[in-house]
Design an enzyme around this catalytic site. Structure first.
Site, PDB file in Angstrom:
ATOM      1  N   ARG A  37       1.194  -0.084  -1.414  1.00 14.94           N
ATOM      2  CA  ARG A  37       1.110  -1.526  -1.179  1.00 14.94           C
ATOM      3  C   ARG A  37       1.958  -2.017  -0.014  1.00 14.94           C
ATOM      4  NH1 ARG A  37       0.524  -0.307  -6.337  1.00 14.94           N
ATOM      5  NH2 ARG A  37      -1.180  -1.296  -7.471  1.00 14.94           N
ATOM      6  N   HIS A  83      -3.676   0.496  -0.407  1.00 11.83           N
ATOM      7  CA  HIS A  83      -4.435   1.655   0.059  1.00 11.83           C
ATOM      8  C   HIS A  83      -5.333   1.340   1.264  1.00 11.83           C
ATOM      9  CE1 HIS A  83      -2.729   3.805  -3.173  1.00 11.83           C
ATOM     10  NE2 HIS A  83      -3.623   3.599  -4.104  1.00 11.83           N
ATOM     11  N   HIS A 123      -5.618  10.942  -3.276  1.00 10.67           N
ATOM     12  CA  HIS A 123      -5.575  10.246  -4.573  1.00 10.67           C
ATOM     13  C   HIS A 123      -6.362  11.009  -5.646  1.00 10.67           C
ATOM     14  CE1 HIS A 123      -5.022   6.841  -7.204  1.00 10.67           C
ATOM     15  NE2 HIS A 123      -4.508   6.108  -6.231  1.00 10.67           N
ATOM     16  N   ASP A 157       3.907   3.896 -12.559  1.00 13.28           N
ATOM     17  CA  ASP A 157       3.169   3.625 -11.324  1.00 13.28           C
ATOM     18  C   ASP A 157       4.223   3.336 -10.268  1.00 13.28           C
ATOM     19  OD1 ASP A 157       1.290   3.115  -9.421  1.00 13.28           O
ATOM     20  OD2 ASP A 157       0.324   1.444 -10.465  1.00 13.28           O
ATOM     21  N   GLU A 185       0.934  11.202  -5.721  1.00 10.55           N
ATOM     22  CA  GLU A 185       0.591  10.882  -4.334  1.00 10.55           C
ATOM     23  C   GLU A 185       1.829  11.048  -3.464  1.00 10.55           C
ATOM     24  OE1 GLU A 185      -1.357   6.829  -4.658  1.00 10.55           O
ATOM     25  OE2 GLU A 185      -1.195   7.400  -6.746  1.00 10.55           O
TER      26      GLU A 185
END
Ligand code: GLA
Length: 381
Positions: free
Chosen positions: A110, A135, A209, A281, A347
């Protein structure tokens, strides 16, 4: 590593090949990648699927988004399963994919409000995640058709993917020429080399991803997978998942994965950061920092199948996303519905929102420089 010549040959037999057509530690010939038509976009553009295999690993990649549509590896008994979430048709990918298997750019993760300033100039990016840009914006690299070429080189087999992002695409400055190389080594490792150049100062943060479920795509939750991450700190976020700028210690928190523990062990703790992410996350600050060569940073293990994934990277950060937004609305390649926690992503990246955090490792790329990062995924059982 744990892949012996015996398991390579067993895998080859299962795939209907003779031992002579498979790469081994002794450098036998490798099979060329095979290209087929996968489907067409609404405007008629053809999307191809490339199939390659080496050292027991079988990989299927789409020219759309550079998507890993399927990645099969053996379990402790030599039984292959696809361990990556995906769809059967191009229509499904276009309609609604939460970045399944895709290449991500120009900026993985982000950027707050889709805004940043570079060399005194303000830029406004496409905003696609609440008020933020995620992304690469609403049509990132995951939704572009890449030029793909297959290759073999010694005992390696692979694909070279090219995409040129025009100046101003999704609001980013500079024409960005991107080259990503997917290599399957004779050991069955999947190596990803990213390279990019620009004609104007810009920001870049490329990643992949893949949604991993080492028990097999569609087999249920990954909460019993064991994970370790070599990071003593992470970047806490606000409710929009934008880093606050703090590099918080993981010690004494659910974020401590320095020793392997199951994904599920602490995921239901009432920790504010887990509430913001609806699970994990978050970006881990890797203890090794940015490195010239890929260094080991994480291990994922499924106790039921024995399959393991080891990740080595040149990158300073790792986003661990525990599949929180999978909500039972998508049906995958195996015909099964994906629910929350049915896969996880690891990631490798620079930190989220780095363009707005001068204290984070820089994501700026200038004309004359070449962006280069590498991540290696090694499989075992
Ligand atoms: C990334 C983000 C998550 C989520 C997924 C896609 O991993 O960090 O918040 O957006 O992509 O659903």
């Amino acid at each position: 590593m744990e892949t012996t010549r015996r398991t390579v040959i067993a895998a080859a037999a299962a795939a209907g090949l003779t031992a002579a057509t498979v790469g081994t530690a002794h450098g036998a010939t490798v099979r060329k990648p095979v290209k087929e038509l996968f489907g067409k976009l609404a405007d008629g553009t053809k999307v191809h699927r490339w199939s390659l295999q080496n050292g027991g690993t079988r990989l299927k990649v789409l020219s759309y988004g550079g998507i890993v549509q399927s990645l099969e590896i053996p379990d402790r008994h030599g039984r292959h399963r696809n361990v990556s979430l995906g769809f059967d048709t191009i229509e499904d990918y276009v309609a609604s994919s939460p970045y399944f298997g895709a290449l991500i750019g120009r900026y993985g993760n982000r950027i707050a409000k889709g805004r940043f300033t570079l060399d005194g100039k303000p830029y406004q990016l496409a905003v696609n995640d609440g008020e933020n840009s995620l992304h690469g914006g609403d049509k990132g690299f995951d939704k572009r058709v890449w030029d793909v070429e297959g290759f073999t080189s010694g005992s390696d087999v692979g694909l070279v993917l090219h995409y040129t992002s025009v100046d101003g695409e999704m609001g980013y400055p500079g024409t960005l020429r991107v080259k990503v190389t997917y290599t399957l080594t004779r050991h069955g490792d999947w190596r990803v080399d990213y390279a990019a150049t620009t004609d104007k100062a810009t920001v870049v943060n490329l990643t992949s991803h893949v949604y991993w479920n080492l028990a097999g795509e569609g087999s249920g939750s990954i909460y019993d997978h064991e994970l370790s991450i070599a990071g003593s700190r992470y970047t806490p976020v606000d409710s929009g998942l934008i880093p606050t700028g703090e590099l918080a210690r993981v010690a004494g928190s659910p974020f401590d994965f320095r020793r392997a523990k199951t994904v599920g062990e602490d995921i239901r703790e009432g920790h504010q950061q887990l509430l913001y992410g609806q699970g994990f996350d978050h970006n881990w600050v890797l203890d090794k920092g940015s490195t010239a060569k890929p260094e080991h940073v994480a291990v994922l293990r499924d106790p039921s199948s024995g399959r393991t994934l080891r990740i080595a990277t040149t990158e300073p950060g790792l986003q661990f996303y525990s599949g929180n937004f999978l909500d039972g609305t998508l049906v995958g390649t195996g015909g099964r519905v994906y629910r929350q926690g049915d896969a996880l992503c690891l990631e490798t990246q620079h930190f989220p929102d780095s363009p707005n955090h001068p204290s984070f490792p820089s994501t700026v790329l200038r004309p004359g420089q070449t962006y280069r990062t590498t991540t290696v995924h090694s499989f075992g059982a």
